[in-house]
Design an enzyme around this catalytic site. Sequence first.
Site, mmCIF file in Angstrom:
data_model
loop_
_atom_site.group_PDB
_atom_site.id
_atom_site.type_symbol
_atom_site.label_atom_id
_atom_site.label_comp_id
_atom_site.label_asym_id
_atom_site.label_seq_id
_atom_site.Cartn_x
_atom_site.Cartn_y
_atom_site.Cartn_z
ATOM 1 N N THR A 1 0.505 4.269 -2.708
ATOM 2 C CA THR A 1 0.262 5.693 -2.422
ATOM 3 C C THR A 1 1.344 6.569 -3.047
ATOM 4 O OG1 THR A 1 1.440 5.607 -0.286
ATOM 5 C CG2 THR A 1 -0.936 5.189 -0.264
ATOM 6 N N LEU B 1 0.840 -1.203 0.000
ATOM 7 C CA LEU B 1 0.000 0.000 0.000
ATOM 8 C C LEU B 1 0.873 1.251 0.000
ATOM 9 C CD1 LEU B 1 -2.775 1.338 0.129
ATOM 10 C CD2 LEU B 1 -2.666 1.155 2.625
ATOM 11 N N TYR B 2 1.979 1.213 0.728
ATOM 12 C CA TYR B 2 2.896 2.355 0.720
ATOM 13 C C TYR B 2 3.324 2.670 -0.710
ATOM 14 C CZ TYR B 2 7.338 4.867 1.119
ATOM 15 O OH TYR B 2 8.362 5.769 0.965
ATOM 16 N N ALA B 3 3.727 1.634 -1.458
ATOM 17 C CA ALA B 3 4.140 1.829 -2.849
ATOM 18 C C ALA B 3 2.995 2.380 -3.690
ATOM 19 C CB ALA B 3 4.639 0.512 -3.439
#
Length: 437
Positions: free
Chosen positions: A246, A242-244
């Site tokens: 965003t 999810l970090y990637a």
Amino acid sequence: METSKSMKLERYNSYIRRVNSTKLLNASSKLLFRATLLVALILVFLFTFNYPPLADSTHRHLHAHSHFLSSAFGAWEKQLRHSSTPRRPNGLTVLVTGAAGFVGSHCSLALKRRGDGVLGLDNFNAYYDPSLKRARQAMLAKHQVFIVEGDLNDTPLLQKLFDVVAFTHILHLAAQAGVRYAMQNPQSYITANIAGFVNLLEVSKSANPQPAIVWASSSSVYGLNTQNPFFELHRTDQPASLYAATKKAGEEIAHTYNHIYGLSLTGLRFFTVYGPWGRPDMAYFFFTKDILQGKTIDVYQTQDGKQVARDFTYIDDIVKGCLGALDTAEKSTGSGGKKRGPAQFRIYNLGNTSPVPVGNLVSILENLLNTKAKRHVIKMPSNGDVPYTHANVSQAFRDFSYKPTTDLPSGLRKFVKWYVGYYGPQLRPKKESRLDN
């Protein structure tokens, strides 16, 4: 007869007495009422004469309070202007978001030292120990860098900062970091990395003049890409976390604001940044802590038994890349939210170009700390991490002469020296000579 007359006369006299008594009572009541009213009026007059009206007292209190707030607010604005005023000819005026963070504090200090004006913004959240962020803040304060404590999603605060300071550039480094933490608190990534970025772009587009913006993307956007080394034109539509996702969304959103509003935007894909004042959630940081404390460390392997490798990039090299991007950023072309012409849009890798297996990182730390690590080699879980990163930095070298110069052993030596100095002599390695070479 005589008796009857006497009785009638007595009844008449009794009636007269009752009437007179009633008249006297009524007269007394009226007199008492009038006396009470008179006394009340006298008391009101005396109170009014000797004491100011409550409204006036309240007004004076509010006026004094307003004066105090005005003075405090004026002092705050003075701090903003003092921190953001360049000390060199043609110096930049830069808003650094995430200024109390790892990369943000280093960049803020480098900009200030060369004479640029720097104003920081940070919300000092508790993703990792806030005391480390406060220590960075104190370090920057010694160099006349002021950090405003506030959130990117606070629109009135951002607008006020833009009203007080005419920023020429923004270095946007504030973000919710960490690949694995996204599985615990996904909403924080949306709030910071997407909503916060959009809010900053919204305020920036309406500024006059609009600032040029350089912001931190991530090597994580390459996700499941298997082409090596990673080049800016490689596919980035397969995020592994999810970090990637965003960070990739941030790149697409930035392109939209560039296209519609004429904002000059430059994205920097950082590759595993490390060094002094680093983040405690990074492997090199908590490996150092656990090795010194005699704890077991998990060293990941891929599912097919290969070593996980990272393109570890020393903080000083990243800072040079950030400043190079700022110095070559063209002006935005919009004004008051309207685009006047095509604006610059760029994406760059900032890495070391030399991937190192994580097992080798542990060996270097063992040597520097003169302590054997208790390794626990396990298969990499499905937590968003990728097995391998490797940066191609030819575009950054071409456009602003980016060239990393610090290898991993040299960078880790500087980190460990800072670490044992910051956290206390009780953590100092047995043989210090290896840190002093």
